[in-house]
Write a protein that holds these residues in place. Structure first.
Motif, PDB file in Angstrom:
ATOM      1  N   LEU A  19       0.838  -1.208   0.000  1.00 60.50           N
ATOM      2  CA  LEU A  19       0.000   0.000   0.000  1.00 60.50           C
ATOM      3  C   LEU A  19       0.872   1.257   0.000  1.00 60.50           C
ATOM      4  N   LEU A  20       1.910   1.264   0.823  1.00 56.15           N
ATOM      5  CA  LEU A  20       2.808   2.429   0.872  1.00 56.15           C
ATOM      6  C   LEU A  20       3.512   2.638  -0.465  1.00 56.15           C
ATOM      7  N   LYS A  21       3.972   1.556  -1.066  1.00 59.86           N
ATOM      8  CA  LYS A  21       4.644   1.642  -2.370  1.00 59.86           C
ATOM      9  C   LYS A  21       3.710   2.208  -3.432  1.00 59.86           C
ATOM     10  N   ALA A  22       2.421   1.892  -3.337  1.00 55.77           N
ATOM     11  CA  ALA A  22       1.424   2.391  -4.292  1.00 55.77           C
ATOM     12  C   ALA A  22       0.945   3.799  -3.939  1.00 55.77           C
ATOM     13  N   GLY A  23       1.449   4.349  -2.830  1.00 55.64           N
ATOM     14  CA  GLY A  23       1.042   5.696  -2.416  1.00 55.64           C
ATOM     15  C   GLY A  23      -0.328   5.746  -1.772  1.00 55.64           C
ATOM     16  N   ILE A  24      -0.762   4.623  -1.227  1.00 59.80           N
ATOM     17  CA  ILE A  24      -2.088   4.548  -0.608  1.00 59.80           C
ATOM     18  C   ILE A  24      -1.926   4.543   0.900  1.00 59.80           C
ATOM     19  N   ARG A  25      -2.584   5.480   1.548  1.00 55.84           N
ATOM     20  CA  ARG A  25      -2.524   5.579   3.006  1.00 55.84           C
ATOM     21  C   ARG A  25      -3.647   4.761   3.622  1.00 55.84           C
ATOM     22  N   ALA A  26      -3.338   4.135   4.751  1.00 51.48           N
ATOM     23  CA  ALA A  26      -4.322   3.276   5.401  1.00 51.48           C
ATOM     24  C   ALA A  26      -4.167   3.372   6.907  1.00 51.48           C
ATOM     25  N   THR A  27      -5.241   3.070   7.595  1.00 54.70           N
ATOM     26  CA  THR A  27      -5.219   2.914   9.042  1.00 54.70           C
ATOM     27  C   THR A  27      -5.302   1.426   9.327  1.00 54.70           C
ATOM     28  N   LYS A  28      -4.423   0.938  10.217  1.00 52.58           N
ATOM     29  CA  LYS A  28      -4.413  -0.481  10.557  1.00 52.58           C
ATOM     30  C   LYS A  28      -5.032  -0.683  11.933  1.00 52.58           C
ATOM     31  N   LEU A  29      -5.893  -1.674  12.016  1.00 52.33           N
ATOM     32  CA  LEU A  29      -6.494  -2.066  13.292  1.00 52.33           C
ATOM     33  C   LEU A  29      -6.225  -3.540  13.529  1.00 52.33           C
ATOM     34  N   SER A  30      -5.852  -3.889  14.743  1.00 46.88           N
ATOM     35  CA  SER A  30      -5.739  -5.301  15.085  1.00 46.88           C
ATOM     36  C   SER A  30      -7.139  -5.852  15.268  1.00 46.88           C
ATOM     37  N   SER A  31      -7.376  -7.037  14.734  1.00 44.89           N
ATOM     38  CA  SER A  31      -8.690  -7.662  14.854  1.00 44.89           C
ATOM     39  C   SER A  31      -8.499  -9.159  15.058  1.00 44.89           C
ATOM     40  N   THR A  32      -9.563  -9.819  15.457  1.00 39.40           N
ATOM     41  CA  THR A  32      -9.511 -11.249  15.731  1.00 39.40           C
ATOM     42  C   THR A  32     -10.659 -11.935  15.016  1.00 39.40           C
ATOM     43  N   GLY A  34     -13.514 -14.683  14.373  1.00 38.16           N
ATOM     44  CA  GLY A  34     -14.452 -15.295  15.306  1.00 38.16           C
ATOM     45  C   GLY A  34     -14.352 -16.803  15.406  1.00 38.16           C
ATOM     46  N   PHE A  35     -14.012 -17.488  14.316  1.00 33.35           N
ATOM     47  CA  PHE A  35     -13.986 -18.948  14.343  1.00 33.35           C
ATOM     48  C   PHE A  35     -12.679 -19.475  14.914  1.00 33.35           C
ATOM     49  N   LEU A  36     -11.566 -19.014  14.384  1.00 28.64           N
ATOM     50  CA  LEU A  36     -10.269 -19.519  14.843  1.00 28.64           C
ATOM     51  C   LEU A  36      -9.685 -18.713  15.991  1.00 28.64           C
ATOM     52  N   MET A  37     -10.287 -17.566  16.262  1.00 29.62           N
ATOM     53  CA  MET A  37      -9.780 -16.670  17.302  1.00 29.62           C
ATOM     54  C   MET A  37      -8.313 -16.316  17.050  1.00 29.62           C
ATOM     55  N   SER A  38      -7.942 -16.209  15.777  1.00 29.11           N
ATOM     56  CA  SER A  38      -6.564 -15.890  15.437  1.00 29.11           C
ATOM     57  C   SER A  38      -6.453 -14.436  14.999  1.00 29.11           C
ATOM     58  N   GLY A  39      -5.232 -13.932  15.008  1.00 30.02           N
ATOM     59  CA  GLY A  39      -4.996 -12.525  14.722  1.00 30.02           C
ATOM     60  C   GLY A  39      -5.157 -12.164  13.261  1.00 30.02           C
ATOM     61  N   ASN A  40      -5.761 -11.024  13.047  1.00 24.76           N
ATOM     62  CA  ASN A  40      -5.909 -10.421  11.730  1.00 24.76           C
ATOM     63  C   ASN A  40      -5.515  -8.964  11.835  1.00 24.76           C
ATOM     64  N   THR A  41      -5.379  -8.333  10.689  1.00 24.65           N
ATOM     65  CA  THR A  41      -5.249  -6.884  10.628  1.00 24.65           C
ATOM     66  C   THR A  41      -6.323  -6.390   9.685  1.00 24.65           C
ATOM     67  N   THR A  42      -7.049  -5.367  10.108  1.00 24.90           N
ATOM     68  CA  THR A  42      -8.057  -4.745   9.260  1.00 24.90           C
ATOM     69  C   THR A  42      -7.502  -3.402   8.803  1.00 24.90           C
ATOM     70  N   PHE A  43      -7.363  -3.245   7.501  1.00 25.59           N
ATOM     71  CA  PHE A  43      -6.912  -1.981   6.917  1.00 25.59           C
ATOM     72  C   PHE A  43      -8.141  -1.159   6.548  1.00 25.59           C
ATOM     73  N   LEU A  44      -8.184   0.085   7.006  1.00 29.54           N
ATOM     74  CA  LEU A  44      -9.254   1.019   6.643  1.00 29.54           C
ATOM     75  C   LEU A  44      -8.653   2.015   5.660  1.00 29.54           C
TER      76      LEU A  44
END
Length: 105
Positions: A19-32, A34-44
């Protein structure tokens, strides 16, 4: 448009770098998940219509892969029990929505 891209935590660095290389700005949120309860990142991401396809291409560079994870079954009569399950991880879940108003102040 507003683009919400949910990626596996293992893929966060590479998606952010793309995203940075493409010049696109984003906000990152840590998320989990529901099924595996494993870590994700949600980019806004807010972008003009013509950049949506670029954002999606950057976010979906990873293919799903198979892995064995422990899943907790809370429906067991004797309490919660975990058991191994082969699941698909990786890839991205992407939502694109219209924005009625956007201001950067």
């Amino acid at each position: 448009k507003a683009v919400y891209a949910i990626v596996n935590s293992d893929d966060t660095y590479a998606v952010n770098k793309g995203l940075l290389k493409a010049g696109i700005r984003a906000t990152k949120l840590s998320s989990t998940g529901g099924f595996l309860m494993s870590g994700n990142t949600t980019f806004l991401i807010c972008c003009p219509d013509e950049q949506v396809d670029l954002v999606i291409e950057v976010a979906k560079v990873f293919k799903e892969k198979k892995a064995v994870r422990s899943v907790i079954n809370i429906m067991e009569p004797d309490g919660a029990a975990s058991y191994p399950v082969e699941v698909a991880i990786g890839g991205a879940t992407i939502f694109v929505t219209d924005i009625e108003r956007f201001e950067k102040v």
